[in-house]
Design a protein around this motif. Structure first.
Motif, mmCIF file in Angstrom:
data_model
loop_
_atom_site.group_PDB
_atom_site.id
_atom_site.type_symbol
_atom_site.label_atom_id
_atom_site.label_comp_id
_atom_site.label_asym_id
_atom_site.label_seq_id
_atom_site.Cartn_x
_atom_site.Cartn_y
_atom_site.Cartn_z
ATOM 1 N N GLN A 210 -1.910 -4.490 -5.769
ATOM 2 C CA GLN A 210 -3.263 -4.414 -5.240
ATOM 3 C C GLN A 210 -3.718 -5.759 -4.685
ATOM 4 O OE1 GLN A 210 -5.017 -1.394 -4.965
ATOM 5 N NE2 GLN A 210 -6.076 -2.730 -3.534
ATOM 6 N N ARG A 211 -3.317 -6.842 -5.328
ATOM 7 C CA ARG A 211 -3.657 -8.177 -4.828
ATOM 8 C C ARG A 211 -3.071 -8.398 -3.439
ATOM 9 N NH1 ARG A 211 -1.444 -12.584 -3.702
ATOM 10 N NH2 ARG A 211 0.572 -12.048 -4.586
ATOM 11 N N LYS B 138 0.831 -1.209 0.000
ATOM 12 C CA LYS B 138 0.000 0.000 0.000
ATOM 13 C C LYS B 138 0.862 1.254 0.000
ATOM 14 C CE LYS B 138 -4.087 1.893 2.035
ATOM 15 N NZ LYS B 138 -4.380 2.748 3.105
ATOM 16 N N VAL C 63 -2.326 -6.074 -1.266
ATOM 17 C CA VAL C 63 -3.093 -5.224 -0.348
ATOM 18 C C VAL C 63 -4.409 -5.911 0.015
ATOM 19 C CG1 VAL C 63 -4.331 -3.026 -0.120
ATOM 20 C CG2 VAL C 63 -2.046 -3.062 -1.150
ATOM 21 N N ASN C 64 -5.106 -6.418 -0.973
ATOM 22 C CA ASN C 64 -6.391 -7.079 -0.741
ATOM 23 C C ASN C 64 -6.230 -8.340 0.105
ATOM 24 O OD1 ASN C 64 -7.486 -5.093 -2.339
ATOM 25 N ND2 ASN C 64 -7.731 -6.406 -4.122
ATOM 26 N N ARG D 295 0.749 -3.092 -11.130
ATOM 27 C CA ARG D 295 -0.236 -2.467 -10.239
ATOM 28 C C ARG D 295 -1.205 -3.508 -9.675
ATOM 29 N NH1 ARG D 295 -0.788 2.164 -14.031
ATOM 30 N NH2 ARG D 295 0.220 3.917 -13.008
ATOM 31 N N LEU E 253 2.189 1.678 -3.522
ATOM 32 C CA LEU E 253 1.136 2.133 -4.444
ATOM 33 C C LEU E 253 0.774 3.591 -4.236
ATOM 34 C CD1 LEU E 253 -1.398 -0.823 -4.615
ATOM 35 C CD2 LEU E 253 -0.055 0.122 -6.502
#
Length: 82
Positions: free
Chosen positions: A65-66, A13, A68-69, A61, A16
């Motif tokens: 994000q994966r 995070k 983070v999720n 990206r 990003l």
């Protein structure tokens, strides 16, 4: 490097959301888009290179994000256990 999903999520995070990281990716995307747009009809390889670069940035990206999720999911799962 940690295997803890929450730690990895926080790191991903931060990356990003980092202004320099976002600026660098935007610059690469802009250059690749311009390379694609300015290519001549016979410059198929040039367009393909630009396309691959744009796809790679999107994949990068998406992978961040994966992570983070996954961290958010792990936190919720751990909260339910307690």
């Amino acid at each position: 490097m940690s295997n803890d999903p929450s730690v990895r999520a926080a790191q991903a995070k931060r990356i990003l959301e980092d202004d320099m990281f976002k600026e660098m990716l935007a610059s690469i995307e802009s250059k690749a888009t311009e390379q694609w747009r300015s290519s001549e009809p016979h410059q198929t390889e040039k367009r393909e290179d630009a396309y691959r670069m744009l796809r790679a940035i999107g994949d990068l990206r998406a992978e961040f994000q994966r992570v983070v999720n996954d961290g958010a999911f792990a936190r919720k799962r751990d909260e339910r256990k307690t």
